[in-house]
Design a protein around this motif. Sequence first.
Motif, mmCIF file in Angstrom:
data_model
loop_
_atom_site.group_PDB
_atom_site.id
_atom_site.type_symbol
_atom_site.label_atom_id
_atom_site.label_comp_id
_atom_site.label_asym_id
_atom_site.label_seq_id
_atom_site.Cartn_x
_atom_site.Cartn_y
_atom_site.Cartn_z
ATOM 1 N N ARG A 34 0.772 -1.178 0.008
ATOM 2 C CA ARG A 34 -0.107 -0.088 -0.045
ATOM 3 C C ARG A 34 0.913 1.069 -0.027
ATOM 4 N N SER A 35 0.186 2.381 -0.435
ATOM 5 C CA SER A 35 0.985 3.542 -0.437
ATOM 6 C C SER A 35 1.515 3.865 0.978
ATOM 7 N N PHE A 89 -0.518 0.986 -3.766
ATOM 8 C CA PHE A 89 -1.924 0.723 -4.037
ATOM 9 C C PHE A 89 -2.684 1.221 -2.933
ATOM 10 N N LYS A 99 -5.452 4.891 -12.024
ATOM 11 C CA LYS A 99 -5.579 3.850 -11.128
ATOM 12 C C LYS A 99 -5.437 2.744 -11.812
ATOM 13 N N TRP A 102 -2.349 1.946 -13.716
ATOM 14 C CA TRP A 102 -1.299 1.361 -12.944
ATOM 15 C C TRP A 102 -1.639 0.058 -12.567
ATOM 16 N N ALA A 103 -2.964 -0.292 -12.433
ATOM 17 C CA ALA A 103 -3.172 -1.685 -12.043
ATOM 18 C C ALA A 103 -2.901 -2.850 -13.390
ATOM 19 N N VAL A 136 -4.935 -8.287 -2.074
ATOM 20 C CA VAL A 136 -3.782 -8.254 -2.910
ATOM 21 C C VAL A 136 -2.769 -9.609 -2.790
#
Length: 206
Positions: A34-35, A89, A99, A102-103, A136
């Motif tokens: 995660r970010s 993410f 987004k 990116w994914a 994830v």
Amino acid sequence: MKPIKVIESSFLKSAYNLAQCPPACAPEVAFVGRSNVGKSTLMNTILERKIAKSSATPGKTQAANFFRTQWQISSTETLDFICIDLPGFGYAKVSKELKQQWATFLSDLLIQRSSIKLILHLIDARHPHLSLDTEVRGFLESFLRPDQTLRCVYTKFDKLSKNAQHALYQQQNAPLVSAQGALNSRFGSSFEVQKTILEALFDTRI
């Protein structure tokens, strides 16, 4: 036990799509999380160089950043490999379209790049059971190849109380942990992460 000495670490290239990725020339480890989970901080720690940019602004990393590094494990043996810092993410304040881009890129990169031998899924130790991390992990496990390894690393472990550290360590069966502050030796250290990387990439015991 063999010592590990980081000889060299350097930035290689940034990529926003598969075509921009550098040619595969060595085994690779991908950092996923995660970010604001601390990917860049962990990379700088294990590479022993401040080369991966960390930011207080979640989602700032928008490209896959490739870093080349060389480690010495004996007087006669050095090992070269690539670290890939992937965009975080689930937190970035960006458009839905970006987004999705990116994914798609990250999925294609992890699935199609055969040189990726290890995926490190970074999880904030203060929030170890978020549904997003569970999703994830399920996604990563869905395409994992026989020649790939997936390991979780719990970041910010030093921010937990002593009791919480012990509980998490017991629940996760001796997980890999990362912390900025000093830790009790029984919880491992950055050396354990380095050791895991080399053993996964080169099938060698350290």
